[in-house]
Scaffold this active site. Structure first.
Site, PDB file in Angstrom:
ATOM      1  N   GLU A 121      -6.113 -10.547  -2.051  1.00 18.33           N
ATOM      2  CA  GLU A 121      -6.915 -10.457  -0.826  1.00 18.33           C
ATOM      3  C   GLU A 121      -8.405 -10.371  -1.156  1.00 18.33           C
ATOM      4  O   GLU A 121      -9.152  -9.574  -0.578  1.00 18.33           O
ATOM      5  CB  GLU A 121      -6.484  -9.242   0.003  1.00 18.33           C
ATOM      6  CG  GLU A 121      -4.998  -9.235   0.344  1.00 18.33           C
ATOM      7  CD  GLU A 121      -4.573  -8.037   1.186  1.00 18.33           C
ATOM      8  OE1 GLU A 121      -5.419  -7.456   1.897  1.00 18.33           O
ATOM      9  OE2 GLU A 121      -3.366  -7.692   1.146  1.00 18.33           O
ATOM     10  N   ASP A 162     -12.193 -10.445  -1.407  1.00 23.50           N
ATOM     11  CA  ASP A 162     -13.480 -10.672  -0.744  1.00 23.50           C
ATOM     12  C   ASP A 162     -14.481  -9.687  -1.332  1.00 23.50           C
ATOM     13  O   ASP A 162     -14.102  -8.689  -1.958  1.00 23.50           O
ATOM     14  CB  ASP A 162     -13.412 -10.586   0.786  1.00 23.50           C
ATOM     15  CG  ASP A 162     -12.772  -9.313   1.328  1.00 23.50           C
ATOM     16  OD1 ASP A 162     -12.810  -8.266   0.646  1.00 23.50           O
ATOM     17  OD2 ASP A 162     -12.231  -9.338   2.447  1.00 23.50           O
ATOM     18  N   GLU A 172       0.799  -1.228   0.000  1.00 24.36           N
ATOM     19  CA  GLU A 172       0.000   0.000   0.000  1.00 24.36           C
ATOM     20  C   GLU A 172       0.838   1.288   0.000  1.00 24.36           C
ATOM     21  O   GLU A 172       0.702   2.140   0.883  1.00 24.36           O
ATOM     22  CB  GLU A 172      -0.966  -0.010   1.191  1.00 24.36           C
ATOM     23  CG  GLU A 172      -1.899  -1.206   1.148  1.00 24.36           C
ATOM     24  CD  GLU A 172      -2.794  -1.330   2.380  1.00 24.36           C
ATOM     25  OE1 GLU A 172      -2.692  -0.503   3.298  1.00 24.36           O
ATOM     26  OE2 GLU A 172      -3.595  -2.280   2.409  1.00 24.36           O
TER      27      GLU A 172
END
Length: 463
Positions: free
Chosen positions: A277, A279, A172
């Site tokens: 990641e 979802d 990030e």
């Protein structure tokens, strides 16, 4: 990852081979797995890891080390070919006090992966969050900060040399507008910290694939373009960069239309791409329409990866809703993973399987698969029971049974089934290894339960 992924404890206690809760009594009606009355979602006959391998892909999940037992461990080992430690390899976990290391959970996950012939994705070496207080408090010169970072990377990557397939080295680094995020590392070392971190990681393990990982970079936008330009620059400089990670924490119905185009443009730079990641969160409560949309979203993301040769890995950020970071971070949202809290595969599971080439399974005819219950022994405070599931005129790739006790009975132990009990209500589902019941075949599970005063036949419902 956008915020701390402190994994939530599972709501169901488990102490036996597959569960500490088991399924008692009576004639029990059995059907293929369905998501809490929201439509049938059968588990694939072929595990996801095998479907992915047939397409030269890796399918992974983030895990919590302490939960890698029972049904959670069975599914993590059987369905996935890669594991990502959700929190166990972050700086705040491995070195909470300077010079004092705790590798216990990280080692546990690596050992589990080795035992189940899985890759491990290391996560994460350089991040602005979940750092120990001793690191973030006080002031340091650039030289001191650089030395700390180099030592951390060398220590952690070196410890797991040869055991980690890929590392999310830098996590990030960008703001939404494509500018560099103000962090301990950027503010103290400038943008050069990224190249240095990759170089140090490569020196510690030359065989590990090295990634830069970020969120909201799934589609073509200012942030993903900044990441694209960074990777292009690093490649030009000869910095060891092997891939980019697109986190893909998505909101229901909002898969970017340019996802596959974005994956392809990174691949065209000569690097691998991973969905790291994944979802898909929804406003609660879940219903059939939301779960159907979620299935379409998962399928769309996995299909986009499957369509690009250099998209090598899709990792879901926890495979069960009981281990998801979403509810604690986004109040009112949840149900973001492919399995519900009782380890029942949701329509999203089917979406993943179909994107990987799995076939759609139709529900069996009503009454074609049933279960017979028998008490094999009984004493003044408890009993042992057995349930045999049989099919005639249909077959099952998974099964589930629900009923309500009428005499206060309580499950104490089970084997060959994963069961939960809330008050008098009981729900049991297959373990990862015994969901298949062929036409004309059967499967059996057993349990111990307590009773006091009476042990009446429960009322059976199907769901």
């Amino acid at each position: 990852m956008r915020s701390s992924r402190t994994s939530r404890t599972s709501r169901t206690s488990r102490t036996s081979r597959t569960s500490s809760r088991a399924c008692p009594a009576a004639l029990v009606a059995i059907v293929g797995l369905c998501a809490a009355g929201t439509g049938t979602a059968h588990a694939a006959d072929t595990p996801l890891r095998d479907l992915a391998a047939a397409k030269n892909k890796v399918i992974g999940t983030a895990v919590t080390g302490s939960k890698l037992t029972g049904t959670y461990g069975d599914l993590a080992g059987a369905q996935f070919s890669s594991l990502t430690p959700g929190n166990a390899m972050k700086w705040g976990t491995v070195e909470p006090t300077r010079g004092s290391f705790d590798w216990s959970e990280a080692d546990q996950i690596v050992a589990f992966a080795q035992a189940h012939h899985q890759q491990v994705r290391g996560h994460t070496l350089v991040w602005h969050s979940q750092n120990p207080g001793w690191l973030t408090n006080g002031s340091r010169t650039s030289a001191q900060l650089s030395s700390l970072l180099q030592n951390h990377i060398g220590t952690e990557v070196g410890r797991y040399k040869g055991k980690i397939a890929a590392w999310d080295v830098v996590n990030e680094p960008f703001n939404e507008d494509g500018s560099y995020r103000s962090t301990l590392w950027y503010d103290g070392l400038g943008s050069g910290y990224i190249a240095n971190a990759l170089t140090w990681a490569h020196a510690a393990d030359p065989d590990a694939k090295l990634y830069i990982n970020d969120y909201n970079v799934e589609g073509v936008n200012a942030k993903s373009t900044a990441l694209y330009n960074l990777v292009k620059s690093l490649k030009r400089q000869g910095v060891p960069i092997d891939g980019v990670g697109l986190q893909a924490h998505l909101v229901l119905g909002q898969v970017p239309a340019t996802l596959q185009q974005n994956i392809q443009r990174f691949a065209d730079l000569g690097v691998d791409v991973a969905i790291t990641e994944l979802d898909v969160r929804m406003a609660l409560p879940a219903d059939s329409a939301k779960l159907a949309q979620q299935a379409a979203d998962f399928k769309s993301v996995v299909a986009a990866c499957a369509a690009v040769t250099r998209c090598v890995n899709v990792t879901v950020w926890g495979f069960t809703d009981s281990d998801s970071w979403v509810p604690s971070t986004f109040p009112g949202y949840g149900a973001a993973t492919p399995y519900d809290e009782n380890y029942t595969p949701k329509p999203a599971y089917r979406g993943i399987a179909e994107a990987l080439g799995g076939s759609t399974t139709t529900p069996p005819p009503t009454g074609a698969c049933t279960a017979a219950y028998s008490v094999t022994s009984q004493w003044n405070t408890g009993f042992t029971g057995r349930v045999t599931i049989s099919c005639s005129g249909a077959s099952l790739s998974s099964w589930k049974a629900n009923w309500t006790f009428g005499g206060g009975q309580q499950i104490t132990q089970a084997w060959n089934a994963g069961c939960t009990q809330s008050g008098a209500a009981v729900s049991c589902a297959n373990a990862s290894y015994n969901g298949s019941v062929p036409d004309g075949g059967s499967v059996t599970f057993g349990f111990n339960a307590s009773w006091s005063g009476s042990n009446p036949l429960p009322t059976v419902t199907v769901g």
